[in-house]
Design a protein around this motif. Structure first.
Motif, PDB file in Angstrom:
ATOM      1  N   MET A 120      10.271   6.926 -32.773  1.00 32.81           N
ATOM      2  CA  MET A 120       9.592   7.249 -34.023  1.00 32.81           C
ATOM      3  C   MET A 120      10.237   8.441 -34.718  1.00 32.81           C
ATOM      4  SD  MET A 120       5.528   7.821 -34.165  1.00 32.81           S
ATOM      5  CE  MET A 120       5.040   6.540 -33.036  1.00 32.81           C
ATOM      6  N   GLY A 121      10.782   9.341 -33.884  1.00 33.79           N
ATOM      7  CA  GLY A 121      11.414  10.535 -34.438  1.00 33.79           C
ATOM      8  C   GLY A 121      11.819  11.458 -33.320  1.00 33.79           C
ATOM      9  N   TYR A 122      12.454  12.560 -33.686  1.00 30.80           N
ATOM     10  CA  TYR A 122      12.889  13.508 -32.655  1.00 30.80           C
ATOM     11  C   TYR A 122      13.157  14.868 -33.282  1.00 30.80           C
ATOM     12  CZ  TYR A 122      17.438  12.326 -34.655  1.00 30.80           C
ATOM     13  OH  TYR A 122      18.461  12.128 -35.542  1.00 30.80           O
ATOM     14  N   THR A 123      13.424  15.831 -32.401  1.00 29.00           N
ATOM     15  CA  THR A 123      13.821  17.156 -32.865  1.00 29.00           C
ATOM     16  C   THR A 123      14.575  17.847 -31.737  1.00 29.00           C
ATOM     17  OG1 THR A 123      13.071  19.166 -33.963  1.00 29.00           O
ATOM     18  CG2 THR A 123      11.685  18.363 -32.171  1.00 29.00           C
ATOM     19  N   TYR A 124      15.205  18.960 -32.042  1.00 28.79           N
ATOM     20  CA  TYR A 124      15.906  19.756 -31.027  1.00 28.79           C
ATOM     21  C   TYR A 124      15.356  21.172 -31.045  1.00 28.79           C
ATOM     22  CZ  TYR A 124      19.337  16.024 -31.690  1.00 28.79           C
ATOM     23  OH  TYR A 124      19.944  14.807 -31.791  1.00 28.79           O
ATOM     24  N   PRO A 125      15.448  21.865 -29.914  1.00 28.55           N
ATOM     25  CA  PRO A 125      14.904  23.239 -29.892  1.00 28.55           C
ATOM     26  C   PRO A 125      15.601  24.196 -30.862  1.00 28.55           C
ATOM     27  CG  PRO A 125      15.337  22.450 -27.655  1.00 28.55           C
ATOM     28  CD  PRO A 125      15.945  21.461 -28.591  1.00 28.55           C
ATOM     29  N   ARG A 126      16.913  23.958 -31.127  1.00 33.79           N
ATOM     30  CA  ARG A 126      17.646  24.951 -31.907  1.00 33.79           C
ATOM     31  C   ARG A 126      17.644  24.723 -33.417  1.00 33.79           C
ATOM     32  NH1 ARG A 126      22.393  24.558 -28.729  1.00 33.79           N
ATOM     33  NH2 ARG A 126      21.235  24.423 -26.793  1.00 33.79           N
ATOM     34  N   ARG A 128      14.940  23.953 -37.032  1.00 36.26           N
ATOM     35  CA  ARG A 128      13.566  23.821 -37.534  1.00 36.26           C
ATOM     36  C   ARG A 128      13.342  22.408 -38.071  1.00 36.26           C
ATOM     37  NH1 ARG A 128      12.056  27.561 -42.344  1.00 36.26           N
ATOM     38  NH2 ARG A 128      10.607  25.927 -42.914  1.00 36.26           N
ATOM     39  N   ARG A 129      14.423  21.593 -37.999  1.00 35.93           N
ATOM     40  CA  ARG A 129      14.328  20.248 -38.571  1.00 35.93           C
ATOM     41  C   ARG A 129      13.672  19.230 -37.637  1.00 35.93           C
ATOM     42  NH1 ARG A 129      19.456  18.088 -41.915  1.00 35.93           N
ATOM     43  NH2 ARG A 129      19.147  20.194 -42.720  1.00 35.93           N
ATOM     44  N   VAL A 150       2.648  16.600 -36.000  1.00 36.19           N
ATOM     45  CA  VAL A 150       2.134  17.554 -35.019  1.00 36.19           C
ATOM     46  C   VAL A 150       2.851  17.407 -33.685  1.00 36.19           C
ATOM     47  CG1 VAL A 150       0.129  17.944 -33.535  1.00 36.19           C
ATOM     48  CG2 VAL A 150      -0.120  18.054 -35.970  1.00 36.19           C
ATOM     49  N   HIS A 151       3.075  16.160 -33.278  1.00 35.46           N
ATOM     50  CA  HIS A 151       3.775  15.901 -32.015  1.00 35.46           C
ATOM     51  C   HIS A 151       5.125  16.630 -31.991  1.00 35.46           C
ATOM     52  CE1 HIS A 151       5.184  13.175 -28.625  1.00 35.46           C
ATOM     53  NE2 HIS A 151       6.311  13.722 -29.064  1.00 35.46           N
ATOM     54  N   GLU A 152       5.935  16.405 -33.030  1.00 34.62           N
ATOM     55  CA  GLU A 152       7.279  17.016 -33.077  1.00 34.62           C
ATOM     56  C   GLU A 152       7.182  18.540 -33.185  1.00 34.62           C
ATOM     57  OE1 GLU A 152       9.709  15.245 -32.261  1.00 34.62           O
ATOM     58  OE2 GLU A 152       9.022  13.225 -32.694  1.00 34.62           O
ATOM     59  N   TRP A 153       6.211  19.006 -33.954  1.00 36.49           N
ATOM     60  CA  TRP A 153       6.054  20.459 -34.129  1.00 36.49           C
ATOM     61  C   TRP A 153       5.665  21.134 -32.823  1.00 36.49           C
ATOM     62  CZ3 TRP A 153       1.259  23.444 -34.647  1.00 36.49           C
ATOM     63  CH2 TRP A 153       1.487  24.777 -35.006  1.00 36.49           C
ATOM     64  N   LEU A 154       4.839  20.459 -32.003  1.00 38.47           N
ATOM     65  CA  LEU A 154       4.434  21.039 -30.714  1.00 38.47           C
ATOM     66  C   LEU A 154       5.634  21.240 -29.798  1.00 38.47           C
ATOM     67  CD1 LEU A 154       1.047  19.190 -30.312  1.00 38.47           C
ATOM     68  CD2 LEU A 154       1.357  21.676 -30.453  1.00 38.47           C
ATOM     69  N   HIS A 155       6.676  20.417 -29.960  1.00 41.58           N
ATOM     70  CA  HIS A 155       7.921  20.662 -29.214  1.00 41.58           C
ATOM     71  C   HIS A 155       8.493  22.012 -29.632  1.00 41.58           C
ATOM     72  CE1 HIS A 155       8.199  16.934 -27.103  1.00 41.58           C
ATOM     73  NE2 HIS A 155       8.250  16.180 -28.189  1.00 41.58           N
ATOM     74  N   LYS A 156       8.341  22.341 -30.908  1.00 38.16           N
ATOM     75  CA  LYS A 156       8.868  23.620 -31.435  1.00 38.16           C
ATOM     76  C   LYS A 156       8.097  24.815 -30.880  1.00 38.16           C
ATOM     77  CE  LYS A 156      11.536  21.800 -34.732  1.00 38.16           C
ATOM     78  NZ  LYS A 156      12.432  21.664 -33.583  1.00 38.16           N
ATOM     79  N   LEU A 157       6.853  24.584 -30.463  1.00 38.86           N
ATOM     80  CA  LEU A 157       6.064  25.651 -29.846  1.00 38.86           C
ATOM     81  C   LEU A 157       6.376  25.751 -28.355  1.00 38.86           C
ATOM     82  CD1 LEU A 157       2.465  25.501 -31.385  1.00 38.86           C
ATOM     83  CD2 LEU A 157       4.548  26.379 -32.373  1.00 38.86           C
ATOM     84  N   GLY A 158       7.186  24.815 -27.854  1.00 41.64           N
ATOM     85  CA  GLY A 158       7.608  24.876 -26.459  1.00 41.64           C
ATOM     86  C   GLY A 158       6.958  23.856 -25.536  1.00 41.64           C
TER      87      GLY A 158
END
Ligand SMILES: [Zn+2]
Length: 193
Positions: A120-126, A128-129, A150-158
């Motif tokens: 559905m989507g993804y992100t990387y820790p390094r 903000r995209r 929210v799912h992807e953003w929660l990865h950004k919170l760790g």
């Protein structure tokens, strides 16, 4: 007498709805888009506005605080963190990449098309995209997009989850909170329509 009555009403209201911290109402969204057409931007914006209402709801607070995993209050893969701490961290909005407490979601969203994929989507820790697959974005409802964001953003919170599908994965913070947002988002939509 009147003052006492008002106080009683206020106390009953607080009891009924639960105490919602100010941060739930003031939570903001700093969201930019990358090469996105206006109609798709509008669709994303609607999801963000719905998410704003979800975050401000007593139901969201309640469902985070009362979430259970294996018979105990908590989430899977939360490093023993309490639900109360998780709720506070969501409202603080401290992304690992920008460790300052600004009570906001700071992300950049880009769409990509991969119709062969089931991702559905993804992100990387390094970065903000957040990347969202148009295969799903196009067919998704507003609550579904809010849940995914929210799912992807929660990865950004760790917060993380297993890469492979497992029976426990849905209890992880990104999946479980994503589902909570989607469900409350639907309820809010029904009430407003
Ligand atoms: Zn994920």
């Amino acid at each position: 007498m009147k003052a006492i009555l008002s106080l009683l009403i206020l106390m009953t209201t607080l009891k009924a709805h639960g105490f919602i911290p100010t941060e739930a109402y003031t939570f903001d969204f700093n969201i930019t888009t990358v090469r996105m057409t206006k109609p798709k931007e509008r669709k994303l914006h609607q999801a963000v506005e719905l998410l704003r209402l979800v975050f401000a709801s007593s139901e969201f607070r309640k469902q985070i605080l009362l979430h259970r995993y294996r018979g105990r209050y908590g989430f899977y893969m939360n490093d023993g963190e309490s639900n109360r701490v998780l709720y506070a961290k969501i409202l603080d909005g401290v992304e690992k990449l920008y460790p300052y407490q600004n009570n906001a979601m700071d992300v950049e969203v880009e769409l990509y098309a991969d119709f062969e994929s089931k991702v559905m989507g993804y992100t990387y820790p390094r970065t903000r995209r957040i990347w969202m697959n148009t295969k799903y974005f196009n067919r998704h409802t507003t609550p579904e997009i809010a849940g995914h964001l929210v799912h992807e953003w929660l990865h950004k919170l760790g917060y993380d989850h297993e890469r492979q599908l497992s029976p426990r994965r849905r209890y992880s913070v990104p999946y479980a909170v994503g589902t909570i947002v989607k469900k409350i988002g639907r309820q809010i939509e029904w009430k407003c329509l």
